[in-house]
Design an enzyme around this catalytic site. Structure first.
Site, PDB file in Angstrom:
ATOM      1  N   HIS A  62       9.221  38.692   4.267  1.00 21.71           N
ATOM      2  CA  HIS A  62       9.660  38.309   3.786  1.00 21.71           C
ATOM      3  C   HIS A  62      10.871  37.904   5.146  1.00 21.71           C
ATOM      4  O   HIS A  62      10.872  38.827   5.706  1.00 21.71           O
ATOM      5  CB  HIS A  62      10.147  39.363   2.893  1.00 21.71           C
ATOM      6  CG  HIS A  62      11.538  38.911   2.365  1.00 21.71           C
ATOM      7  ND1 HIS A  62      11.551  37.722   0.882  1.00 21.71           N
ATOM      8  CD2 HIS A  62      12.979  39.509   1.739  1.00 21.71           C
ATOM      9  CE1 HIS A  62      12.901  37.916   0.590  1.00 21.71           C
ATOM     10  NE2 HIS A  62      13.796  38.697   1.374  1.00 21.71           N
ATOM     11  N   GLY A 106      -0.467   4.170   0.011  1.00 20.50           N
ATOM     12  CA  GLY A 106      -1.059   5.915   0.812  1.00 20.50           C
ATOM     13  C   GLY A 106      -0.342   6.265   1.678  1.00 20.50           C
ATOM     14  O   GLY A 106       0.891   6.423   1.643  1.00 20.50           O
ATOM     15  N   ARG A 123      -8.105   1.078   6.555  1.00 21.99           N
ATOM     16  CA  ARG A 123      -8.500   1.346   7.135  1.00 21.99           C
ATOM     17  C   ARG A 123     -10.302   0.849   6.973  1.00 21.99           C
ATOM     18  O   ARG A 123     -11.067   1.668   6.189  1.00 21.99           O
ATOM     19  CB  ARG A 123      -8.505   2.161   8.200  1.00 21.99           C
ATOM     20  CG  ARG A 123      -7.311   2.626   8.702  1.00 21.99           C
ATOM     21  CD  ARG A 123      -6.123   3.240   9.925  1.00 21.99           C
ATOM     22  NE  ARG A 123      -7.229   3.027  10.897  1.00 21.99           N
ATOM     23  CZ  ARG A 123      -6.899   2.410  11.936  1.00 21.99           C
ATOM     24  NH1 ARG A 123      -5.398   2.174  11.506  1.00 21.99           N
ATOM     25  NH2 ARG A 123      -7.373   2.563  12.802  1.00 21.99           N
ATOM     26  N   GLY A 141       0.951  -1.458   0.087  1.00 22.24           N
ATOM     27  CA  GLY A 141      -0.364   0.074   0.039  1.00 22.24           C
ATOM     28  C   GLY A 141       0.742   1.192   0.177  1.00 22.24           C
ATOM     29  O   GLY A 141       1.536   1.155   0.972  1.00 22.24           O
TER      30      GLY A 141
END
Ligand code: FAD
Ligand code: NAD
Length: 476
Positions: A455, A193, A283, A191
């Protein structure tokens, strides 16, 4: 027997927040939770998120990032360290200490807000007049509580890979993945993910050779594909994660200290041996032994409790929130639903906007987004403009040694209203809040372009991307 205005089942980020908000609104509240600490000898509040999810994973991500910096990045700053070492048990103990601090903090919050904290497993027995009857069982005792309103917040559990047993020694789920005692030489992941990528990042930074087997041919299909493609390149080329897309896992065998995995890719069958294998294939909602039938609460064909947009089930005064209902499985989504349900019980009219739900992957660089992807806008036939800006020339990112990534702002072609913001880059998890606020307040890209951004900060890249929507970027 105890009677409450509101009983919450589950003390994860959905349930414990719902209980506190309901108590703030003047209700007599109890929260029943079956969770235990890592040793299994004490109750532990906080659910998946605090015990075996968001928090411990982020603690390990941070530790592994510090190790990686010390090993590979500080030299650029003129800092040399002779021999960088990692003490895995100490790293795990630090993670455990953070978990304990936060889980015990929930107990403190319950006391402060006068929420009755009941340890045990809850299941519905039935209804007696206006009172729902709930049985609570812990190791020794069984008792009954009665409630006028019930909020189900029982969360989720890992989806099982058919006929593969998780032993959390060789074959691990998210719980075992957070508790390895040493760095595996070869780590397999099924997986790619969110858990797959975060856990792969942790162990890869610490020295594991990681192979990810992903069934789908597309990398991160839920993310904007321009950002996903940039991420794939960085993860595979720079970080050497071996991500195999479109891989069909055929067999998993654990023997001794090794796990063999057979998979099919491009019509060919391959076999690979790992020291550890993590399975992270999604899940599923957790309604184990809740006995929902006793009160008539219904589930859809994937097991999620059926609710409307207000998290109301089909049964009067029974609500369900978080991972156990439709929508993204995210802690902040669960908490917001918890607040909204408590306020609805008090007669208020809150609203949770599932269309503006921030998503983050805590990889390096981080990936974060809110709103629609370019692919979703195209599919819906929405006409849009886009502006992108890179972190490469950003002064702060260069100073941090993290000048990699992109911000993309998508805005409606006619109205200029922002429809989605997608980012990959340093600390974009923190930058995302500006984008979420912009979407919630229906801001235009011009609004962001005209707001002063300090900045040198990373946020200037969002400013530049917003200017770029109108083709007037100043620094890129
Ligand atoms: P849960 O947190 O699962 O809590 C449910 C609670 O209910 C548990 O304590 C359980 O013991 C209890 N319970 C269940 N049944 C009963 C019963 N019958 N009686 C009594 N108690 C019961 N999300 C993010 O937003 N950000 C992240 O960075 C993030 N990282 C994650 C990392 C990992 C490894 C994992 C696994 C998940 C992560 N998530 C993350 C997802 C997040 O953890 C879940 O979305 C969130 O925990 C869901 O909250 P919940 O309250 O619905 O359920
Ligand atoms: P996921 O849905 O993010 O990913 C599962 C992956 O496994 C998918 O890419 C899927 O295609 C793949 N897959 C499914 N079956 C497969 C198979 N048989 N072989 C190979 N690949 C297969 O699920 P997850 O990573 O397990 O995470 C579960 C949930 O936890 C997610 O919904 C996420 O929202 C939540 N979570 C969130 C965060 C975060 O917010 N940073 C972090 C971790 C987890």
């Amino acid at each position: 027997m105890s009677e409450f205005d509101v009983v919450v089942i589950g003390a994860g980020p959905g349930g414990y927040i719902a209980a506190i908000r309901a108590a703030q609104l003047g209700f007599k509240v109890a929260c029943i939770d079956a969770g235990k600490n890592k040793k299994g000898d004490k109750p532990a509040l906080g659910g998946t998120c605090l015990n075996v999810g968001c928090i411990p994973s982020k603690a390990l991500l941070q530790s592994s990032e510090e190790f990686h910096k010390a090993s590979h990045e500080l030299e650029d700053h003129g800092i040399s360290i002779d021999k960088v070492k990692i003490d895995i048990p100490k790293m795990i103990a630090r993670k455990d200490a953070i978990v304990t601090k936060l889980t015990s903090g929930v107990g403190f919050l319950f006391k402060k807000n006068k929420v009755e904290n009941i340890h045990g497993h809850a299941s519905f027995k039935g209804k007696d007049g206006e009172w729902y009857q709930i049985e609570v069982t812990d190791d020794k005792n069984s008792s009954e509580v009665k409630a006028k309103n019930v909020i189900i917040a029982t969360g989720s559990k890992p989806r099982q890979f058919p006929s593969v047993e998780i032993d959390n020694v060789n074959i691990l789920d998210n719980v075992g993945a957070l508790d390895l005692e040493a760095v595996p030489k070869k780590l397999g992941m099924i997986g790619s993910g969110v858990i797959g990528l975060e856990m792969s990042s942790v162990w890869n930074r610490l020295g594991s050779e990681v192979t990810i087997l992903e069934a789908l041919p597309t990398f991160l299909p839920m993310a904007d594909q321009q950002i996903a493609k940039e991420a794939f390149k960085i993860f595979t080329k720079n970080q050497k994660l071996d991500i195999k897309l479109g891989a069909k896992v055929l067999e998993v065998h654990s023997k001794g200290k090794q796990v063999k995995v057979k998979y099919e890719l491009d019509g060919k069958t391959e076999e690979v041996t790992f020291d550890k294998l993590i399975i992270a294939i999604g899940r599923v909602p957790n309604t184990e032994n809740l006995n929902l039938d006793a009160v008539g609460v219904t589930q859809d064909d994937r097991g999620f409790i059926e609710v409307d947009e207000n998290c109301s089930t089909k049964v009067e005064n029974i609500w369900a929130i978080g991972d156990v209902v439709r929508g993204p499985m995210l802690a902040h989504k669960a908490s917001e639903e918890g607040v909204a349900v408590a306020e609805r019980i008090a007669g208020q009219k809150p609203h949770v906007n599932l269309d503006i739900m921030p998503s983050i992957l805590y990889t390096t660089p981080e990936i974060a987004w809110v709103g629609k992807t370019e692919e979703q806008l195209k599919e819906a036939g929405v006409k849009y403009k886009k502006g992108t800006s890179s972190f490469a020339p950003n002064g702060r990112a260069l100073a941090m040694g993290a000048a990699q990534g992109t911000v993309k702002v998508l805005a409606d072609e006619k109205t200029d209203r922002i429809l989605g913001v997608h980012m990959i880059g340093p600390m974009v998890s923190e930058l995302l809040a500006e984008a979420v606020e912009a979407l919630e307040f229906s801001a235009s890209s011009e609004d962001i372009a005209r707001i002063v951004h300090a900045h040198p900060t990373l946020s200037e890249v969002i400013h530049e991307a917003s200017l770029a929507v109108d083709k007037r970027a100043l620094n890129g």
